[in-house]
Enzyme design. Structure first.
Site, mmCIF file in Angstrom:
data_model
loop_
_atom_site.group_PDB
_atom_site.id
_atom_site.type_symbol
_atom_site.label_atom_id
_atom_site.label_comp_id
_atom_site.label_asym_id
_atom_site.label_seq_id
_atom_site.Cartn_x
_atom_site.Cartn_y
_atom_site.Cartn_z
ATOM 1 N N GLN A 179 0.832 -1.195 0.000
ATOM 2 C CA GLN A 179 0.000 0.000 0.000
ATOM 3 C C GLN A 179 0.860 1.236 0.000
ATOM 4 O OE1 GLN A 179 -2.570 0.212 3.340
ATOM 5 N NE2 GLN A 179 -3.946 1.657 2.396
ATOM 6 N N VAL B 172 4.955 -4.460 7.383
ATOM 7 C CA VAL B 172 4.743 -5.626 6.528
ATOM 8 C C VAL B 172 3.439 -5.414 5.763
ATOM 9 C CG1 VAL B 172 4.393 -8.121 6.447
ATOM 10 C CG2 VAL B 172 5.944 -7.130 8.147
ATOM 11 N N CYS B 173 3.539 -5.352 4.442
ATOM 12 C CA CYS B 173 2.388 -5.063 3.598
ATOM 13 C C CYS B 173 1.827 -6.374 3.053
ATOM 14 C CB CYS B 173 2.825 -4.153 2.458
ATOM 15 S SG CYS B 173 1.732 -2.775 2.190
ATOM 16 N N LEU B 174 0.632 -6.733 3.510
ATOM 17 C CA LEU B 174 0.029 -7.999 3.120
ATOM 18 C C LEU B 174 -1.485 -7.886 3.252
ATOM 19 C CD1 LEU B 174 1.088 -10.902 2.323
ATOM 20 C CD2 LEU B 174 0.772 -11.521 4.711
ATOM 21 N N ASN C 269 7.208 -5.393 -0.149
ATOM 22 C CA ASN C 269 6.237 -5.651 0.909
ATOM 23 C C ASN C 269 6.812 -5.522 2.311
ATOM 24 O OD1 ASN C 269 5.502 -7.580 -1.541
ATOM 25 N ND2 ASN C 269 3.600 -7.066 -0.501
#
Length: 450
Positions: free
Chosen positions: A34, A252-254, A245
């Protein structure tokens, strides 16, 4: 706390199989980070990834492996100038340290993908001394899942967790049971008895990726709204962004964590999603072979000449960051994981050093590193071809070294050479099999006979 006494969750819908298989079905679908104008880490980091040829980045070193909450996103965390290397001192140090030691032969170490057996069980380390034998035993006995009293250095240690209610405790204990029973190989977890809301995970980077043989640490907080809300996850970055990510500030982008948009089983489902699914998703979907395409919008350049060139360049930089992360872990291992760090790099140090030399010879990051016997045959074949080429007047390099299909940045080899020297020293201290590399270094620096 004895995990055998933990209460099993009553709801049959909380089975990992469906959740994990759903995540596995999405392995080819890259998770997207994001990036908004309000997220300074995302904007500053993603700006360095342009489709045009990226400029070489200044590499800086962070003094402390563990970062403060307010991280300066412009700080790269590493400075090669800090690595002031004196070859004469290095050689003398090694000669003094190892002249009287009988170092063991090479230890072959492989990292299969998501196997059910732990990597330590397949490794036999001949002890070099009582101390080395004791350390090896600590490593082989290091459990994939275990409880600890508490974490003094946990990123979320200061988060208020309040008094847990019965439903929350029951669900957390259920997730602990799943982790204890179903963790795939190369994921290790410690949970806190005094703070059930805190746990720490170590993930070993998979083979065939720029993360291979690396150790990556994540701190996890289970909020009071769990499982209605997903857990909070912090990555120990050391100030380095090794993946679109995984931000340099630890974010942490998930989709599963709600830090990026997702659909269907990509999103957190209170009835089915588990902590196990989160860890497997990080290992399988984030630590992949071409992380460049994890950047939003970049997947459209896959399988194009320009996209592949940039993906290879990103892998080069990612492997450098992975090597620096190894040094951070060796010099300051996270609490309760010191035995894993020391043992892992003692066993895999030889393989990592061989990979560094393989890549400096011009091969792609993540490509298969030849076995030692094959390397010797290649060297003999190279010398033979070089002699024949010299006699015939042909270019001696022709057909000797397998070059990558695109030109690599000129800064890659000097940067990796510095890290190779530091890793060689650190792996020696941990007792890794480095005889071949020490002999090569001493031979190279031995004065020529008059």
């Amino acid at each position: 706390m004895d995990t055998e006494s933990l209460q099993q969750g009553s709801s049959s819908s909380w089975h990992t199989t469906g959740a994990v298989s759903c995540g596995a079905a999405q392995q080819q679908k890259r998770q997207r980070c994001q990036g908004s104008s309000s997220d300074q880490a995302g904007s500053s980091s993603s700006s360095s990834l342009q489709i045009s040829e990226p400029e070489p980045q200044q590499i800086q070193e962070e003094e402390d492996y563990y970062m403060e909450d307010d991280c300066d996103d412009d700080f790269d965390g590493y400075d090669e100038d800090d690595y002031d290397f004196d070859e004469a001192d290095f050689n003398q140090h090694l000669a003094d340290k190892f002249d009287d030691l009988d170092l063991p032969p090479g230890v072959e170490a492989t990292v299969p993908w998501l196997q059910k057996t732990t990597p330590k069980e397949d490794v036999k380390e001949p002890p070099k001394s009582n101390t080395a034998d004791e350390n090896a035993n600590k490593y082989t006995q290091f459990k994939q899942f275990d409880t600890v009293q508490n974490f003094s250095d946990h990123y979320y240690a200061k988060n208020s967790h309040g008094e847990p209610n019965r439903a929350w405790s029951k669900r957390v204990q259920h997730d602990w049971k799943l982790l204890e029973k179903d963790l795939p190989a190369y994921i290790f977890v410690r949970v806190a008895e005094d703070r059930m809301d805190l746990l720490r995970a170590a993930i070993i980077g998979p083979k065939g990726t720029p993360y291979h043989d690396g150790l990556f640490f994540f701190d996890i907080h289970i909020p009071s709204a769990y499982p209605c809300a997903p857990p909070l996850v912090y990555y120990h970055s050391g100030g380095l962004r090794i993946n679109p990510n995984l931000y340099n500030n630890g974010k942490v982008c998930l989709s599963l964590l709600g830090t990026w948009d997702g659909r269907g089983c990509e999103k957190w489902n209170p009835a089915q999603s588990t902590m196990l699914q989160v860890l497997v998703s990080i290992q399988a979907l984030i630590l992949n072979d071409k992380p460049y395409y994890n950047e939003p919008g970049y997947e459209s350049y896959a399988n194009t000449p320009n996209g592949e060139r940039l993906a290879l360049d990103y892998n080069d930089n990612t492997f450098l960051h992975s090597c620096k992360t190894m040094l951070y872990s060796l010099r300051r291992p996270p609490e309760h994981f010191a035995d894993l760090v020391a043992g892992h790099f003692r066993v895999h140090g030889h393989t990592i050093l061989a990979a560094c030399k393989h890549y400096m010879a011009g091969n792609d990051i993540g490509s298969v590193v030849p076995e030692e016997e094959e390397e010797e045959e290649e060297e003999e074949s190279s010398e033979h071809k070089s002699g024949d080429a010299g006699a015939s007047g042909s270019a001696p390099e022709l057909g000797v070294i397998k070059a990558i299909p695109t030109k690599r940045r000129s800064s890659f080899n000097p940067s990796l050479k510095v890290l190779y020297e530091d890793l060689l020293m650190e792996f020696n201290v941990k007792g890794a099999d480095t005889r071949k590399f020490i002999d090569e270094k001493l031979k190279k620096n031995k004065p020529a006979a008059a």
